[in-house]
Scaffold this active site. Sequence first.
Site, PDB file in Angstrom:
ATOM      1  N   HIS A  40       0.809  -1.092   0.167  1.00  0.00           N
ATOM      2  CA  HIS A  40       0.052   0.043  -0.007  1.00  0.00           C
ATOM      3  C   HIS A  40       0.920   1.250   0.008  1.00  0.00           C
ATOM      4  O   HIS A  40       2.096   1.218   0.607  1.00  0.00           O
ATOM      5  CB  HIS A  40      -0.915   0.057   1.473  1.00  0.00           C
ATOM      6  CG  HIS A  40       0.189   0.086   2.486  1.00  0.00           C
ATOM      7  ND1 HIS A  40       0.551  -0.831   3.162  1.00  0.00           N
ATOM      8  CD2 HIS A  40       0.421   1.122   3.098  1.00  0.00           C
ATOM      9  CE1 HIS A  40       1.348  -0.398   4.042  1.00  0.00           C
ATOM     10  NE2 HIS A  40       1.411   0.752   4.094  1.00  0.00           N
ATOM     11  N   HIS A 122       5.760   6.897  -0.870  1.00  0.00           N
ATOM     12  CA  HIS A 122       6.524   5.609  -1.108  1.00  0.00           C
ATOM     13  C   HIS A 122       5.509   4.390  -0.839  1.00  0.00           C
ATOM     14  O   HIS A 122       4.917   4.606   0.117  1.00  0.00           O
ATOM     15  CB  HIS A 122       7.805   5.691  -0.417  1.00  0.00           C
ATOM     16  CG  HIS A 122       7.585   5.698   0.980  1.00  0.00           C
ATOM     17  ND1 HIS A 122       7.391   6.633   1.997  1.00  0.00           N
ATOM     18  CD2 HIS A 122       7.624   4.363   1.891  1.00  0.00           C
ATOM     19  CE1 HIS A 122       7.296   6.118   3.044  1.00  0.00           C
ATOM     20  NE2 HIS A 122       7.502   4.806   3.256  1.00  0.00           N
TER      21      HIS A 122
END
Length: 173
Positions: A40, A122
Amino acid sequence: MARLFFALWPDLPARQALAAHGERLARLAGGRPVPASRLHLTLVFLGEIEPPRIDSLREAAQEVEANRFGMALDEIGSFRHARVAWAGLRKPSPALLTLQAALAGNLARRGIELEPRPFAPHLTLVRGIGETMAREEIQAVQWTAKTFSLVETRRAGGGYDTVADWSLRESSV
Ligand code: 2AM
């Protein structure tokens, strides 16, 4: 108390491509690749939240007005202190930044305490890497972000549960 964060979940093909990168990187640099089902991109980390505050999180998310957008992760790198390898974006995506800023702003207005450090988009691929890696350009892993989610970290087992999803608007142009 629940451990919560807001995140984007990649679609299945993107997860599979990212998981393959994670496995490759773990072979090179050591560490534990994040399984495809857990990959995720965190928008806002919240940490421990008291149950009565969860309604405020839902209201803040509900009020976000942002469009769907194409995600393209085209770079791999690592954070030395956190010992993670990640996939990220060489150029910031304006739509992603707009969504994140809208959500963070709505949360802050409701008195939800947020981490002061700036958003560094990120997606963690490997945890506990043994050595840092030079940044590497990759063929972009792409998906369309159509929703964003409130996610709870399970106490045991290291998994995640989606608490709720919100749709992003279909662009009118
Ligand atoms: P990470 O992948 O770089 O560890 C759930 O922990 C998610 O929230 C992860 O994506 C994690 O990022 C992110 N996160 C951001 N700040 C965090 C913090 N202070 N503690 C734990 N997780 C954090």
